[in-house]
Design a protein around this motif. Structure first.
Motif, PDB file in Angstrom:
ATOM      1  N   GLY A   1     -29.592   9.114  16.044  1.00  0.00           N
ATOM      2  CA  GLY A   1     -30.805   9.542  16.732  1.00  0.00           C
ATOM      3  C   GLY A   1     -31.560   8.314  17.200  1.00  0.00           C
ATOM      4  O   GLY A   1     -30.959   7.350  17.705  1.00  0.00           O
TER       5      GLY A   1
ATOM      6  N   VAL B   1     -33.114   5.802  15.607  1.00  0.00           N
ATOM      7  CA  VAL B   1     -32.752   4.526  14.973  1.00  0.00           C
ATOM      8  C   VAL B   1     -31.261   4.240  15.148  1.00  0.00           C
ATOM      9  O   VAL B   1     -30.869   3.124  15.514  1.00  0.00           O
ATOM     10  CB  VAL B   1     -33.137   4.535  13.473  1.00  0.00           C
TER      11      VAL B   1
ATOM     12  N   ARG C   1     -24.666  15.575  13.663  1.00  0.00           N
ATOM     13  CA  ARG C   1     -24.546  17.029  13.443  1.00  0.00           C
ATOM     14  C   ARG C   1     -23.770  17.674  14.578  1.00  0.00           C
ATOM     15  O   ARG C   1     -22.878  18.465  14.383  1.00  0.00           O
ATOM     16  CB  ARG C   1     -25.962  17.637  13.406  1.00  0.00           C
TER      17      ARG C   1
ATOM     18  N   THR D   1     -28.784   6.455   8.892  1.00  0.00           N
ATOM     19  CA  THR D   1     -29.993   6.703   9.692  1.00  0.00           C
ATOM     20  C   THR D   1     -30.140   8.208   9.936  1.00  0.00           C
ATOM     21  O   THR D   1     -30.576   8.621  11.018  1.00  0.00           O
ATOM     22  CB  THR D   1     -29.947   5.951  11.047  1.00  0.00           C
ATOM     23  N   ILE D   2     -29.761   8.999   8.932  1.00  0.00           N
ATOM     24  CA  ILE D   2     -29.913  10.456   9.052  1.00  0.00           C
ATOM     25  C   ILE D   2     -31.362  10.842   8.734  1.00  0.00           C
ATOM     26  O   ILE D   2     -31.990  11.636   9.425  1.00  0.00           O
ATOM     27  CB  ILE D   2     -28.949  11.179   8.069  1.00  0.00           C
TER      28      ILE D   2
ATOM     29  N   PRO E   1     -28.308  15.496   3.306  1.00  0.00           N
ATOM     30  CA  PRO E   1     -27.182  14.934   2.554  1.00  0.00           C
ATOM     31  C   PRO E   1     -27.200  13.407   2.400  1.00  0.00           C
ATOM     32  O   PRO E   1     -26.259  12.845   1.855  1.00  0.00           O
ATOM     33  CB  PRO E   1     -25.976  15.352   3.387  1.00  0.00           C
TER      34      PRO E   1
ATOM     35  N   GLY F   1     -44.189  -1.026  13.911  1.00  0.00           N
ATOM     36  CA  GLY F   1     -43.808  -0.332  12.679  1.00  0.00           C
ATOM     37  C   GLY F   1     -42.747   0.721  12.875  1.00  0.00           C
ATOM     38  O   GLY F   1     -42.297   1.331  11.903  1.00  0.00           O
ATOM     39  N   ALA F   2     -42.324   0.985  14.110  1.00  0.00           N
ATOM     40  CA  ALA F   2     -41.328   2.028  14.352  1.00  0.00           C
ATOM     41  C   ALA F   2     -40.731   1.817  15.729  1.00  0.00           C
ATOM     42  O   ALA F   2     -41.044   0.840  16.412  1.00  0.00           O
ATOM     43  CB  ALA F   2     -41.973   3.406  14.257  1.00  0.00           C
TER      44      ALA F   2
ATOM     45  N   THR G   1     -36.799  -0.925  14.906  1.00  0.00           N
ATOM     46  CA  THR G   1     -36.235  -0.544  13.605  1.00  0.00           C
ATOM     47  C   THR G   1     -34.798  -1.048  13.492  1.00  0.00           C
ATOM     48  O   THR G   1     -34.369  -1.525  12.436  1.00  0.00           O
ATOM     49  CB  THR G   1     -36.315   0.985  13.417  1.00  0.00           C
TER      50      THR G   1
HETATM   51  N1  LIG Z   1     -37.811   6.677  14.246  1.00  0.00           N
HETATM   52  C1  LIG Z   1     -38.329   5.537  13.792  1.00  0.00           C
HETATM   53  O1  LIG Z   1     -39.017   4.815  14.521  1.00  0.00           O
HETATM   54  C2  LIG Z   1     -38.074   5.106  12.376  1.00  0.00           C
HETATM   55  C3  LIG Z   1     -38.658   3.901  11.907  1.00  0.00           C
HETATM   56  C4  LIG Z   1     -38.377   3.471  10.612  1.00  0.00           C
HETATM   57  C5  LIG Z   1     -37.549   4.237   9.800  1.00  0.00           C
HETATM   58  N2  LIG Z   1     -37.035   5.422  10.278  1.00  0.00           N
HETATM   59  C6  LIG Z   1     -36.159   6.193   9.403  1.00  0.00           C
HETATM   60  O2  LIG Z   1     -34.852   6.201   9.980  1.00  0.00           O
HETATM   61  C7  LIG Z   1     -34.208   7.416   9.676  1.00  0.00           C
HETATM   62  C8  LIG Z   1     -33.737   8.085  10.967  1.00  0.00           C
HETATM   63  O3  LIG Z   1     -34.840   8.391  11.793  1.00  0.00           O
HETATM   64  P1  LIG Z   1     -34.640   8.817  13.318  1.00  0.00           P
HETATM   65  O4  LIG Z   1     -36.011   8.824  13.905  1.00  0.00           O
HETATM   66  O5  LIG Z   1     -33.592   8.003  13.955  1.00  0.00           O
HETATM   67  O6  LIG Z   1     -34.121  10.330  13.140  1.00  0.00           O
HETATM   68  P2  LIG Z   1     -33.489  11.273  14.263  1.00  0.00           P
HETATM   69  O7  LIG Z   1     -33.806  10.758  15.616  1.00  0.00           O
HETATM   70  O8  LIG Z   1     -33.881  12.654  13.905  1.00  0.00           O
HETATM   71  O9  LIG Z   1     -31.888  11.103  14.042  1.00  0.00           O
HETATM   72  C9  LIG Z   1     -31.220  11.670  12.959  1.00  0.00           C
HETATM   73  C10 LIG Z   1     -29.724  11.603  13.216  1.00  0.00           C
HETATM   74  O10 LIG Z   1     -29.040  12.069  12.061  1.00  0.00           O
HETATM   75  C11 LIG Z   1     -28.137  13.102  12.412  1.00  0.00           C
HETATM   76  N3  LIG Z   1     -28.142  14.095  11.331  1.00  0.00           N
HETATM   77  C12 LIG Z   1     -29.204  14.752  10.819  1.00  0.00           C
HETATM   78  N4  LIG Z   1     -28.811  15.565   9.810  1.00  0.00           N
HETATM   79  C13 LIG Z   1     -27.473  15.429   9.735  1.00  0.00           C
HETATM   80  C14 LIG Z   1     -26.478  16.007   8.895  1.00  0.00           C
HETATM   81  N5  LIG Z   1     -26.781  16.924   7.977  1.00  0.00           N
HETATM   82  N6  LIG Z   1     -25.203  15.611   9.069  1.00  0.00           N
HETATM   83  C15 LIG Z   1     -24.864  14.706  10.012  1.00  0.00           C
HETATM   84  N7  LIG Z   1     -25.762  14.106  10.817  1.00  0.00           N
HETATM   85  C16 LIG Z   1     -27.049  14.476  10.675  1.00  0.00           C
HETATM   86  C17 LIG Z   1     -28.648  13.702  13.710  1.00  0.00           C
HETATM   87  O11 LIG Z   1     -27.542  14.262  14.394  1.00  0.00           O
HETATM   88  P3  LIG Z   1     -27.729  14.979  15.846  1.00  0.00           P
HETATM   89  O12 LIG Z   1     -28.128  13.861  16.770  1.00  0.00           O
HETATM   90  O13 LIG Z   1     -26.401  15.549  16.163  1.00  0.00           O
HETATM   91  O14 LIG Z   1     -28.816  16.007  15.645  1.00  0.00           O
HETATM   92  C18 LIG Z   1     -29.244  12.472  14.394  1.00  0.00           C
HETATM   93  O15 LIG Z   1     -28.263  11.800  15.126  1.00  0.00           O
HETATM   94  C19 LIG Z   1     -35.222   8.242   8.855  1.00  0.00           C
HETATM   95  O16 LIG Z   1     -34.980   8.009   7.504  1.00  0.00           O
HETATM   96  C20 LIG Z   1     -36.549   7.645   9.247  1.00  0.00           C
HETATM   97  O17 LIG Z   1     -37.532   7.794   8.262  1.00  0.00           O
HETATM   98  C21 LIG Z   1     -37.283   5.863  11.539  1.00  0.00           C
END
Ligand SMILES: NC(=O)c1ccc[n+]([C@@H]2O[C@H](COP(=O)([O-])OP(=O)(O)OC[C@H]3O[C@@H](n4cnc5c(N)ncnc54)[C@H](OP(=O)(O)O)[C@@H]3O)[C@@H](O)[C@H]2O)c1
Length: 455
Positions: A37, A39, A70, A104-105, A110, A325-326, A331
């Motif tokens: 996603g 990150v 997913r 980075t889920i 899981p 911070g994000a 990240t």
């Molecule tokens: N966003 C930020 O700026 C940021 C900053 C610091 C830390 N973080 C941390 O980084 C992590 C990821 O954040 P994000 O913003 O990148 O999240 P996101 O955009 O929602 O991406 C999540 C990814 O994980 C996949 N996923 C979710 N559930 C799954 C499962 N059960 N099985 C397989 N794949 C699965 C999703 O697949 P699909 O694409 O197919 O739906 C997607 O590709 C989190 O822990 C967040 O706290 C984020």
């Protein structure tokens, strides 16, 4: 120096030998990426941009071999081959050629089970998952120590800002006494917007949701839980003590109104959601709460999606870390930094080099906190003598009032704002109790600490 250099050559030579490669070639290290996603896509992008540099620095060539998502049919921000994408985690966890897993889920499951399985399979793990590390960090780190693999999580707090590694490595000569900062971008965006426009919380929250700065369910951010989780992670490392989420006293920003923002400005301050933890002679206090910050304090100028952290060490003095911070690439910058550390450790055959550093269980003070100045906003009956009664209550408690503002709100009601001199938390609670019994007091609307001026 010589030993290190020899160790590097020997480690790489041994690795090449075990993979049947010649001197001069760069060994591929296969990486499994869990999630693609915001990150994850940033990680793919930055890894591509920096591949040669990473190889130059580590002697190893990182390759993202498999990416777990997913929905494999979903459009992605980065181009991946059909062979790279999978929705079967075992294609990563069960693949002995994948030596490093980047998670980075997000969320607990899981992610937790997959990380533990990867560790048990001897893979190094890098994660950006603050929720998981705050709640299950001890279990994951213990598993990694048992398996002699690295688990790194720089991206979990503060996005691009290096916080974990400085606390874990660069500052270990210090006794850290205070960490204090703005570590949630969503609430900082909302409070910055409220300050800039004078709008109320709910209107700014709605706008932030429309712009994608706040989640559809914003509670984790606006109720202070996200900041509390990050404070738990930072405090465990800074104070070398196991800190739980329940140890943090948390107040979110829902009760901050446009009136408070207005008065804060009148008082030469701005309101920020401050996460603060201290170690006083081995006793810890941890808070997340809206706080008035004097405009001459560097934290007052940390706006929008920026984060900042103050650290006070007994030898280092005061330090401040500031940055994005994000976001996808910020990240990913932290994640790839961790990848490079893992590859260096792999190339030198020194996995698990930095251990947990949590070697104590310091008591946590759940009540007090240090004496602080406090801002109180109350509505009272607009009658002669009311102010005298309020002043009397503060006088009886031997707490002096530093500033008092009084404004008529409407027919029959006035608003009184008091900023106290420093007052211990217990005495403030007693004052609020006595004020509550005052017949002419309609309501104590808000009570927030006021930070001291610049450090
Ligand atoms: N966003 C930020 O700026 C940021 C900053 C610091 C830390 N973080 C941390 O980084 C992590 C990821 O954040 P994000 O913003 O990148 O999240 P996101 O955009 O929602 O991406 C999540 C990814 O994980 C996949 N996923 C979710 N559930 C799954 C499962 N059960 N099985 C397989 N794949 C699965 C999703 O697949 P699909 O694409 O197919 O739906 C997607 O590709 C989190 O822990 C967040 O706290 C984020």
């Amino acid at each position: 120096m010589d030993d290190g250099a020899a160790g590097t050559r020997d480690g790489r030579a041994a690795l090449r030998e075990s993979h049947g490669e010649d001197e001069g070639t760069h060994m591929d290290v296969n990486i499994g990426l869990l999630g693609c996603g915001t990150v994850g896509a940033g990680v793919v992008e930055l890894m591509r941009r920096r591949a040669d540099k990473i190889t130059g620095m580590t002697g190893l060539r990182p390759t993202i071999a498999r990416v777990l998502v997913r929905d494999v049919g979903k459009p992605r921000a980065v181009v991946l081959s059909a062979g790279q994408l999978t929705n079967d985690p075992q294609e990563i966890i069960g693949d002995p050629d994948i030596r490093v897993v980047i998670e980075t889920i997000g969320g607990i499951e899981p992610a937790r089970s997959l990380i533990l399985q990867a560790i048990r399979a001897g893979k190094h793990v890098i994660t950006a998952n603050k929720d998981l590390i705050a709640l299950h960090g001890a279990e994951i780190i213990a598993a990694a120590e048992g398996a002699r693999v690295d688990v790194l999580y720089e991206a979990a707090v503060g996005g691009a800002i290096p916080l974990i590694r400085p606390l874990r490595e660069s500052l270990t000569a210090n006794d850290i006494t205070d960490i204090k900062g703005i570590i949630n971008g969503t609430t900082n965006y909302i409070l910055s917007k409220m300050t800039a426009t004078g709008a109320d919380f709910s209107a700014v929250l709605r706008e932030a949701q429309e712009l994608g700065y706040a989640e559809a369910d914003p509670s984790s951010d606006v109720d202070g839980l996200d900041a509390a989780r990050k404070l738990t992670i930072l405090s465990s490392i800074a104070f070398h003590s196991a800190v739980n989420l329940a140890d943090v006293q948390v107040t979110g920003i829902r009760a901050v109104t446009a009136r408070d923002v207005y008065y804060a400005r009148e008082l030469g301050t701005v309101i920020k959601l401050l996460a603060a933890a201290s170690d006083r002679d081995g006793e810890l206090t941890l808070h997340v709460r809206p706080t008035l910050i004097p405009q001459d304090h560097p934290l007052a100028h940390v706006s929008d999606a920026y984060n900042a952290l103050y650290v006070r060490g007994d030898a280092s003095g005061d330090l401040m870390f500031f940055g994005r911070g994000a976001g996808s690439l910020p990240t990913a910058s932290a994640v790839i930094g961790d990848v490079i550390e893992v590859l260096r450790n792999v190339s030198q055959s020194v996995p698990g080099r930095v251990r947990t550093l949590v070697h104590s269980h310091k008591p946590v003070n759940h009540n007090a906190g240090e004496p602080a100045r406090h801002y109180l906003r109350m509505t009272v009956a607009d009658r002669p003598g009311v102010f005298g009664q309020i002043a009397g209550i503060f006088g009886d408690a031997e707490v002096s009032m530093e500033t008092v503002l009084q404004k008529r709100v409407d027919e029959g009601r006035a608003e009184v704002v008091v900023v106290t001199h420093e007052v211990p938390a217990a005495r403030l609670a007693a004052i609020l109790d006595t004020l509550g019994g005052l017949p002419d007091l309609a309501r104590i609307e808000t009570s927030m600490p006021v930070e001291r001026g610049a450090y």
